[in-house]
Motif scaffolding. Structure first.
Motif, short mmCIF file in Angstrom:
data_model
loop_
_atom_site.label_atom_id
_atom_site.label_comp_id
_atom_site.label_asym_id
_atom_site.label_seq_id
_atom_site.Cartn_x
_atom_site.Cartn_y
_atom_site.Cartn_z
N SER A 162 0.83 -1.21 0.00
CA SER A 162 0.00 0.00 0.00
C SER A 162 0.86 1.26 0.00
N VAL A 163 1.88 1.28 0.85
CA VAL A 163 2.76 2.45 0.91
C VAL A 163 3.48 2.64 -0.43
N LYS A 164 3.91 1.56 -1.06
CA LYS A 164 4.58 1.69 -2.36
C LYS A 164 3.65 2.28 -3.41
N VAL A 165 2.42 1.80 -3.47
CA VAL A 165 1.45 2.31 -4.44
C VAL A 165 1.13 3.78 -4.15
N LEU A 166 0.91 4.09 -2.89
CA LEU A 166 0.54 5.46 -2.53
C LEU A 166 1.73 6.42 -2.59
N THR A 167 2.94 5.90 -2.53
CA THR A 167 4.13 6.74 -2.75
C THR A 167 4.12 7.26 -4.19
N ARG A 168 3.83 6.38 -5.14
CA ARG A 168 3.75 6.81 -6.55
C ARG A 168 2.66 7.88 -6.71
N PHE A 169 1.51 7.65 -6.08
CA PHE A 169 0.42 8.63 -6.12
C PHE A 169 0.87 9.98 -5.55
N ALA A 170 1.53 9.94 -4.40
CA ALA A 170 1.96 11.18 -3.73
C ALA A 170 2.96 11.95 -4.59
N PHE A 171 3.88 11.24 -5.22
CA PHE A 171 4.88 11.92 -6.05
C PHE A 171 4.28 12.39 -7.37
N LYS A 172 3.57 11.53 -8.05
CA LYS A 172 3.09 11.85 -9.40
C LYS A 172 1.84 12.74 -9.39
N ASP A 173 0.85 12.39 -8.56
CA ASP A 173 -0.42 13.10 -8.60
C ASP A 173 -0.47 14.30 -7.65
N LEU A 174 0.14 14.17 -6.49
CA LEU A 174 0.11 15.26 -5.52
C LEU A 174 1.29 16.22 -5.68
N GLY A 175 2.31 15.80 -6.42
CA GLY A 175 3.47 16.67 -6.64
C GLY A 175 4.38 16.81 -5.44
N LEU A 176 4.27 15.87 -4.48
CA LEU A 176 5.16 15.94 -3.32
C LEU A 176 6.57 15.52 -3.72
N LYS A 177 7.55 16.05 -3.03
CA LYS A 177 8.95 15.73 -3.32
C LYS A 177 9.61 14.95 -2.19
N THR A 178 9.04 15.04 -0.98
CA THR A 178 9.58 14.32 0.18
C THR A 178 8.43 13.66 0.92
N LEU A 179 8.62 12.39 1.24
CA LEU A 179 7.65 11.66 2.07
C LEU A 179 8.36 11.19 3.33
N GLN A 180 7.65 11.23 4.43
CA GLN A 180 8.22 10.84 5.71
C GLN A 180 7.41 9.72 6.35
N ILE A 181 8.10 8.92 7.13
CA ILE A 181 7.48 7.97 8.04
C ILE A 181 8.16 8.20 9.38
N ILE A 182 7.35 8.45 10.40
CA ILE A 182 7.87 8.67 11.75
C ILE A 182 7.39 7.50 12.60
N VAL A 183 8.34 6.78 13.18
CA VAL A 183 8.02 5.52 13.85
C VAL A 183 8.86 5.36 15.11
N HIS A 184 8.31 4.66 16.08
CA HIS A 184 9.09 4.33 17.27
C HIS A 184 9.99 3.14 16.94
N LYS A 185 11.22 3.15 17.43
CA LYS A 185 12.20 2.11 17.10
C LYS A 185 11.74 0.72 17.52
N ASP A 186 10.87 0.61 18.53
CA ASP A 186 10.38 -0.69 18.96
C ASP A 186 9.23 -1.23 18.11
N ASN A 187 8.69 -0.38 17.24
CA ASN A 187 7.64 -0.82 16.33
C ASN A 187 8.32 -1.43 15.11
N LEU A 188 8.84 -2.64 15.30
CA LEU A 188 9.68 -3.28 14.29
C LEU A 188 8.97 -3.49 12.96
#
Length: 180
Positions: free
Chosen positions: A113-139
């Motif tokens: 899902s993230v891979k598919v929506l990354t393409r959407f975010a870059f191509k359709d939304l025109g975003l240049k940077t995507l972030q994921i913020i996660v706790h290190k224990d959330n493996l």
């Protein structure tokens, strides 16, 4: 707009999703309470979910925040949620947040899902940077970031405070759009 993932599909949240969203949230309450407390508290009853879904569908239309549902094709059962949030039009930046239901974990669905929506975010939304913020224990979430080619950037000190807990340091992963 519909994204096909073989036995599953991703689509924008819609008003008809309120009841299934409430069921999803309540049945996954234990796993959502720490990192999705606001989503949880806004979906504990069908009436609350109706208000939540209307708000999120409107934010989607206004391009302020994008909430997608991940559903099983045959049953249309809600399997997970994927947000593209914290949209900064000036920086052309957004952040992913995601959760998967207990019966669907470990199948690689969130990564796909993230891979598919990354393409959407870059191509359709025109975003240049995507972030994921996660706790290190959330493996599992760390693995999703890495499997989607996000690169660890830094530790964000006291970035997130779960209900009833002390502030947590979170890990910042980023992915940049590259012209092909």
């Amino acid at each position: 707009m519909l994204f096909d993932l073989e036995s599953y599909y991703i689509e924008p949240i819609k008003t008809e999703d309120a009841w299934s969203l409430c069921n999803f949230i309540v049945s996954n309450e234990d796993r959502l309470k720490r990192y999705f407390p606001k989503t949880l508290e806004q979906n504990l009853t069908p009436d609350l979910s109706k208000v939540f879904v209307e708000k999120k569908a409107n934010q989607f239309r206004l391009k302020e925040e994008f909430l997608f549902t991940l559903k099983e094709k045959n049953s249309h059962q809600l399997a997970g949620l994927i947000y593209i949030k914290e949209i900064d039009a000036i920086k052309k930046q957004g952040e992913f947040a995601y959760c998967i239901g207990y019966p669907f974990e470990g199948k690689g669905l969130t990564t796909k899902s993230v891979k598919v929506l990354t393409r959407f975010a870059f191509k359709d939304l025109g975003l240049k940077t995507l972030q994921i913020i996660v706790h290190k224990d959330n493996l599992a979430s760390v693995k999703i970031a890495e499997n989607c080619n996000f690169i660890w950037k830094k530790t964000l000190k006291n970035e997130f405070t779960p209900n009833g807990e002390l502030p947590l340091d979170m890990e910042l992963y980023e992915l940049y759009f590259e012209n092909e």
